[in-house]
Design a protein around this motif. Structure first.
Motif, mmCIF file in Angstrom:
data_model
loop_
_atom_site.group_PDB
_atom_site.id
_atom_site.type_symbol
_atom_site.label_atom_id
_atom_site.label_comp_id
_atom_site.label_asym_id
_atom_site.label_seq_id
_atom_site.Cartn_x
_atom_site.Cartn_y
_atom_site.Cartn_z
ATOM 1 N N TYR A 64 5.834 -10.907 3.809
ATOM 2 C CA TYR A 64 6.382 -9.549 3.841
ATOM 3 C C TYR A 64 5.247 -8.540 4.032
ATOM 4 O O TYR A 64 4.069 -8.892 3.932
ATOM 5 N N ARG A 65 5.636 -7.295 4.266
ATOM 6 C CA ARG A 65 4.646 -6.225 4.381
ATOM 7 C C ARG A 65 5.208 -4.929 3.814
ATOM 8 O O ARG A 65 6.430 -4.731 3.806
ATOM 9 N N ARG B 36 4.654 -13.257 -0.176
ATOM 10 C CA ARG B 36 6.059 -13.237 -0.595
ATOM 11 C C ARG B 36 6.494 -11.783 -0.757
ATOM 12 O O ARG B 36 5.688 -10.856 -0.627
ATOM 13 N N GLU B 37 7.762 -11.584 -1.078
ATOM 14 C CA GLU B 37 8.280 -10.221 -1.207
ATOM 15 C C GLU B 37 7.680 -9.540 -2.438
ATOM 16 O O GLU B 37 7.815 -10.038 -3.563
ATOM 17 N N ASN C 20 -0.036 -6.568 3.809
ATOM 18 C CA ASN C 20 0.676 -7.834 3.970
ATOM 19 C C ASN C 20 0.655 -8.662 2.693
ATOM 20 O O ASN C 20 -0.331 -8.653 1.933
ATOM 21 N N ASP D 36 7.029 -6.651 -5.471
ATOM 22 C CA ASP D 36 7.761 -5.728 -6.341
ATOM 23 C C ASP D 36 6.939 -4.435 -6.374
ATOM 24 O O ASP D 36 5.851 -4.408 -6.960
ATOM 25 N N ASP E 82 8.455 1.437 3.134
ATOM 26 C CA ASP E 82 9.414 0.338 3.262
ATOM 27 C C ASP E 82 8.766 -0.998 2.942
ATOM 28 O O ASP E 82 7.577 -1.219 3.216
ATOM 29 N N VAL E 83 9.560 -1.909 2.367
ATOM 30 C CA VAL E 83 9.168 -3.308 2.218
ATOM 31 C C VAL E 83 9.942 -4.086 3.275
ATOM 32 O O VAL E 83 11.173 -4.086 3.281
ATOM 33 N N LYS F 149 10.396 -7.667 5.870
ATOM 34 C CA LYS F 149 10.108 -9.086 6.110
ATOM 35 C C LYS F 149 9.438 -9.222 7.472
ATOM 36 O O LYS F 149 9.889 -8.613 8.454
ATOM 37 N N ASN F 150 8.365 -9.978 7.538
ATOM 38 C CA ASN F 150 7.675 -10.147 8.811
ATOM 39 C C ASN F 150 8.563 -10.878 9.811
ATOM 40 O O ASN F 150 9.320 -11.778 9.444
ATOM 41 N N THR G 262 0.501 -9.519 -8.639
ATOM 42 C CA THR G 262 -0.118 -9.581 -7.311
ATOM 43 C C THR G 262 -1.612 -9.877 -7.425
ATOM 44 O O THR G 262 -2.317 -9.252 -8.219
#
Length: 416
Positions: A138-139, A62-63, A59, A65, A128-129, A131-132, A84
């Protein structure tokens, strides 16, 4: 007051408002820029599954990279996360199932790296990325499954062609690959001696321990099959070691086995019952005795205190759903052939071809049978299981059945 004075005051007030607006705008732009430059926070990490299939979820606030690639020696999945900051509890990184090692740390300024070491080769079915759903962050969702060295090498080759893959292969593109798509593949048999290590299995009237019987018989069967010279033969264990049921399935899949033969010698409360039995997998047992046996064998994972609860229903459903009709048909075909061969050399129980929900038989693309050589609860069966001549005859019958099955598969262009 004249018009000129009024206008002059208005101009000065407007100038002050414009200055304040510019300051606020500058502060807002600065805050947005700083927020964009601030590191993402990796706030959670979870793994679920077993030695055949795993799901890893990480988790972020934010989104992220994400860039990922595979390495061998050992087999690893490497995930690099730009900008990160890691805020993950170390205890959540404890390896399990197909993943035998997890390393997480800062690679260099602004880049963190997650390294997942597989328990042998594996396939990345999906990465996969997402969106929660609650809109908060995001996860990354990673699906991995046990695969063969050939499949891992193919993924590495594809990665080299694309200078480092960051796009996952759809699961449907991998499921079902095996001997059919590998022209150089020899018919492969994996023999699974039941139990082992702290899990001794059943114990006979005279103290015979099942794990020793199964290993001795499996070793003799391996030697007979290898002597034919037409097969590749492997054993899930060749020493007195504990193996989880899903690890046994993993080994069969990683060898791209055309056949898995699991060897057992159980006990039963009715001492008069004796003889060999051949089982295939089924969601519904053929009879209460078969169900009771499957329940006992499926509890093997508790002996070392390593029972895994089905905490991810999706993983469990995938494992069950992937037992394809074709694989089941091949399993039934071999079981029928095996019963016919054993009937000429060793005693069989009444209705010797049975079925139940054995976990060790649930490889989705490996025809599998479980052979109960006899019952250690019966004195005559126990004596036979310890007799070298009897074991030799039984092993030869299984070898004959494998030869018939392998020839039939080769004749249909599906192996051998």
């Amino acid at each position: 007051m004249g018009l000129a004075g009024f206008t002059d005051k208005g101009s000065r007030a407007g100038g002050r408002l414009l200055a304040i607006f510019c300051v606020l705008l500058s502060m807002t732009i600065s805050l947005v820029a700083n927020a964009a430059d601030a590191p993402l926070a990796a706030t959670g990490y979870k793994m679920a599954g077993d030695a055949t299939k795993m799901r890893i979820v990480m988790n972020f606030d934010r989104e992220p990279d994400v860039k990922w690639f595979l390495l061998r020696g050992p087999n690893r999945l490497v995930i690099d996360l730009a900008n990160t900051r890691l805020a993950i509890d170390a205890k959540d990184l404890k390896p399990r199932g197909l993943v035998k090692g997890v390393r997480l740390g800062e690679l260099d300024a602004g880049v963190s790296r997650l390294v997942l070491t597989g328990k042998g080769p594996f396939a990345v079915d999906k990465l996969d990325v997402l969106k929660n759903k609650d809109g908060a962050g995001y996860r990354i969702a990673i699906d991995m499954s046990a695969a063969s060295e050939r499949e891992f090498d193919t993924a590495l080759a594809n990665q080299a062609l694309t200078t480092g893959s960051t796009v996952s292969t759809e699961k449907g593109g991998r499921v079902g690959t095996g001997p059919v798509s590998n022209p150089g593949h020899r018919f492969t048999v994996v023999i699974d001696p039941g139990h082992g290590g702290v899990d001794g299995g059943a114990e006979g009237l005279n103290g015979t321990v099942e794990k020793n019987v199964t290993l001795a018989f499996a070793t003799e069967l391996r030697d007979k099959l290898a002597a034919v010279g037409r097969y590749d033969v492997f054993m899930t264990r060749d020493t007195d070691e504990y193996l989880r049921l899903d690890d046994r399935v993993r080994i069969a899949r990683q060898h791209e086995a055309d056949l898995l033969i699991s060897i057992h010698a159980d006990t039963i409360s009715l001492k008069g019952i004796r003889g060999a039995t051949v089982y295939t997998v089924s969601d519904k047992a053929s009879d209460p005795e078969a169900q009771a046996l499957a329940d006992r064998e499926n509890l093997s994972d508790q002996f070392a205190g390593m029972e895994i609860k089905d905490d991810n229903k999706e993983v469990t459903d995938i494992l069950i759903d992937l037992i394809r009709r074709e694989t089941h048909t091949f399993s039934m075909s071999f079981a029928h052939t095996l019963v016919g061969q054993l009937s000429t050399s060793v005693g069989l129980i009444n209705n010797p071809q049975r079925s139940a929900g054995f976990k060790v038989l649930k490889a989705p693309d490996v025809p599998s049978v479980l052979v109960e050589l006899g019952y250690l609860s019966n004195a005559k069966d126990e004596a036979q299981l310890l007799d070298a001549d009897w074991r030799g005859k039984a092993a030869q019958s299984i070898t004959n059945a494998v030869a018939l099955f392998a020839s039939a598969r080769a004749g249909t262009g599906t192996g051998g």
